[in-house]
Motif scaffolding. Structure first.
Motif, short mmCIF file in Angstrom:
data_model
loop_
_atom_site.label_atom_id
_atom_site.label_comp_id
_atom_site.label_asym_id
_atom_site.label_seq_id
_atom_site.Cartn_x
_atom_site.Cartn_y
_atom_site.Cartn_z
N GLU A 51 0.83 -1.20 0.00
CA GLU A 51 0.00 0.00 0.00
C GLU A 51 0.87 1.26 0.00
O GLU A 51 0.63 2.19 -0.77
CB GLU A 51 -0.91 -0.01 1.22
N ALA A 52 1.88 1.27 0.85
CA ALA A 52 2.78 2.43 0.92
C ALA A 52 3.56 2.58 -0.39
O ALA A 52 3.78 3.71 -0.86
CB ALA A 52 3.75 2.26 2.09
N LEU A 53 3.98 1.48 -0.98
CA LEU A 53 4.73 1.53 -2.23
C LEU A 53 3.88 2.09 -3.36
O LEU A 53 4.35 2.93 -4.15
CB LEU A 53 5.21 0.12 -2.60
N GLU A 54 2.63 1.65 -3.45
CA GLU A 54 1.73 2.15 -4.49
C GLU A 54 1.51 3.66 -4.35
O GLU A 54 1.52 4.39 -5.35
CB GLU A 54 0.39 1.41 -4.43
N LYS A 55 1.32 4.12 -3.14
CA LYS A 55 1.14 5.55 -2.90
C LYS A 55 2.40 6.32 -3.29
O LYS A 55 2.32 7.40 -3.89
CB LYS A 55 0.79 5.80 -1.44
N GLN A 63 11.17 5.81 -7.72
CA GLN A 63 11.54 5.68 -9.12
C GLN A 63 10.97 4.40 -9.72
O GLN A 63 10.78 3.40 -9.01
CB GLN A 63 13.06 5.69 -9.28
N GLU A 64 10.71 4.44 -11.02
CA GLU A 64 10.07 3.30 -11.69
C GLU A 64 10.85 2.01 -11.50
O GLU A 64 10.27 0.96 -11.24
CB GLU A 64 9.89 3.60 -13.18
N ARG A 65 12.15 2.07 -11.67
CA ARG A 65 12.97 0.85 -11.55
C ARG A 65 12.85 0.26 -10.15
O ARG A 65 12.69 -0.95 -9.98
CB ARG A 65 14.43 1.15 -11.88
N ASP A 66 12.96 1.12 -9.12
CA ASP A 66 12.85 0.65 -7.75
C ASP A 66 11.45 0.11 -7.48
O ASP A 66 11.29 -0.92 -6.83
CB ASP A 66 13.17 1.79 -6.77
N TYR A 67 10.45 0.84 -7.97
CA TYR A 67 9.08 0.40 -7.77
C TYR A 67 8.85 -0.99 -8.36
O TYR A 67 8.29 -1.88 -7.72
CB TYR A 67 8.10 1.39 -8.40
N THR A 68 9.29 -1.18 -9.60
CA THR A 68 9.07 -2.45 -10.28
C THR A 68 9.73 -3.59 -9.53
O THR A 68 9.11 -4.66 -9.32
CB THR A 68 9.61 -2.40 -11.72
N GLU A 69 10.96 -3.40 -9.12
CA GLU A 69 11.71 -4.45 -8.42
C GLU A 69 11.06 -4.80 -7.09
O GLU A 69 10.85 -5.98 -6.77
CB GLU A 69 13.16 -4.00 -8.20
N ILE A 70 10.72 -3.77 -6.30
CA ILE A 70 10.14 -4.02 -4.97
C ILE A 70 8.74 -4.61 -5.09
O ILE A 70 8.39 -5.55 -4.37
CB ILE A 70 10.11 -2.71 -4.15
N CYS A 71 7.93 -4.05 -5.99
CA CYS A 71 6.56 -4.54 -6.15
C CYS A 71 6.56 -5.99 -6.60
O CYS A 71 5.80 -6.82 -6.08
CB CYS A 71 5.81 -3.67 -7.15
N ASP A 72 7.40 -6.32 -7.56
CA ASP A 72 7.48 -7.69 -8.05
C ASP A 72 7.89 -8.64 -6.93
O ASP A 72 7.33 -9.74 -6.79
CB ASP A 72 8.48 -7.77 -9.21
N ARG A 73 8.84 -8.22 -6.11
CA ARG A 73 9.29 -9.07 -5.00
C ARG A 73 8.18 -9.27 -3.98
O ARG A 73 7.96 -10.39 -3.48
CB ARG A 73 10.52 -8.45 -4.34
N ILE A 114 -4.55 -7.66 -9.51
CA ILE A 114 -3.95 -7.74 -10.84
C ILE A 114 -2.75 -8.68 -10.83
O ILE A 114 -2.54 -9.45 -11.77
CB ILE A 114 -3.54 -6.33 -11.31
N GLY A 115 -1.96 -8.59 -9.77
CA GLY A 115 -0.81 -9.49 -9.65
C GLY A 115 0.41 -9.07 -10.45
O GLY A 115 1.32 -9.86 -10.65
N LEU A 116 0.44 -7.82 -10.89
CA LEU A 116 1.56 -7.29 -11.66
C LEU A 116 1.89 -5.88 -11.19
O LEU A 116 0.99 -5.13 -10.82
CB LEU A 116 1.22 -7.21 -13.15
N PRO A 117 3.16 -5.49 -11.22
CA PRO A 117 3.48 -4.08 -10.98
C PRO A 117 2.82 -3.20 -12.03
O PRO A 117 2.63 -3.62 -13.18
CB PRO A 117 5.01 -4.04 -11.10
N ALA A 118 2.50 -1.98 -11.68
CA ALA A 118 1.86 -1.06 -12.63
C ALA A 118 2.75 -0.80 -13.83
O ALA A 118 2.26 -0.60 -14.95
CB ALA A 118 1.53 0.26 -11.93
N THR A 119 4.07 -0.83 -13.64
CA THR A 119 5.00 -0.59 -14.73
C THR A 119 5.04 -1.74 -15.72
O THR A 119 5.45 -1.57 -16.87
CB THR A 119 6.41 -0.37 -14.18
#
Length: 240
Positions: A51-55, A63-73, A114-119
């Motif tokens: 929730e905090a990551l999405e916000k 940053q997009e790269r950090d978001y994608t990596e953390i969200c996927d994990r 959804i099960g996927l990062p927004a990126t």
């Protein structure tokens, strides 16, 4: 007065007379119970962190790269915990877990659905532009990287279609292949080609299934049809 008076009808409870504040209260008596509680606690933390990551991503503080990596994990960890049947039974479903623990996490709920990062769900436009500018270029390290991405995406589509033909219809088999497919496609183009949305729709469908659950015969036929159309749409974009 050294102590507060108590009502005449007051009777000390068994709990109040047996708990010693100086002694640690055990929440679990066995290793299995302790592991179950640890897993449920991890799921709780994952949901709050997501929730905090999405916000943070929406506010552009991540940053997009950090978001994608953390969200996927986080999504992988969430799914991994729920592969255990005992954890899954105690967890129930996301809505009941949220209700039990008073969680208000709308953005994490949507991301877990959804099960996927927004990126990954929607490819960044600048990635496509970068690839387009390099379409005909080669370098000392090898061929055009865009060509490599095209081959990877095509292989993912073919692997998916072959898995369906071979009746490999479990969520455990199909979901990772679909994730690889949408990720590979997004590395080639950000264009919303015909039936691309079907890939996301099926990812959501599979994401909401139990790990041990299989697609039915009719669902498998529909998935095969949709993915062939998506593959054709992808190839049509490449030819433009």
């Amino acid at each position: 007065m050294a102590y507060a008076p108590v009502p005449y009808s007051y009777t000390p409870s068994l709990l109040s007379t047996t708990i010693n504040p100086d002694i640690e209260v055990k929440l679990a008596d066995t290793t299995a119970e302790r592991d179950l509680l640890d897993s449920l606690g991890e799921l709780y933390s994952i949901i709050l962190t997501l929730e905090a990551l999405e916000k943070g991503y929406l506010r552009d503080t991540v940053q997009e790269r950090d978001y994608t990596e953390i969200c996927d994990r986080l999504l992988r960890q969430y799914r991994s915990h729920l592969t255990d049947e005992h954890v899954r039974a105690a967890f129930g479903d996301l809505e009941s877990f949220k209700a039990e623990w008073g969680l208000e996490v709308p953005k994490a709920t949507e991301r877990l659905r959804i099960g996927l990062p927004a990126t990954v769900e929607t490819a960044p436009a600048r990635e496509h532009n970068s690839h387009s500018n390099n379409r005909n270029s080669t370098g000392p390290s090898g061929p055009n990287p865009n060509a490599t991405h095209i081959v990877s995406a095509s292989e993912s589509f073919i692997t998916l279609l072959d898995a369906i033909k071979l009746n490999m219809l479990s969520k455990e088999t199909l979901h990772p292949i679909l994730v690889d497919t949408i990720q590979a496609v997004n590395k080639v183009t950000d264009r919303d080609f015909e039936n691309k949305g079907k890939i996301i729709q099926w990812l959501i469908t599979l994401n909401q299934m139990r790990v041990t659950e299989d697609l039915g015969v009719d669902q498998a036929r529909e998935l095969q049809f949709d993915m062939q159309l998506a593959y054709d749409g992808f190839k049509a974009v490449l030819g433009e």
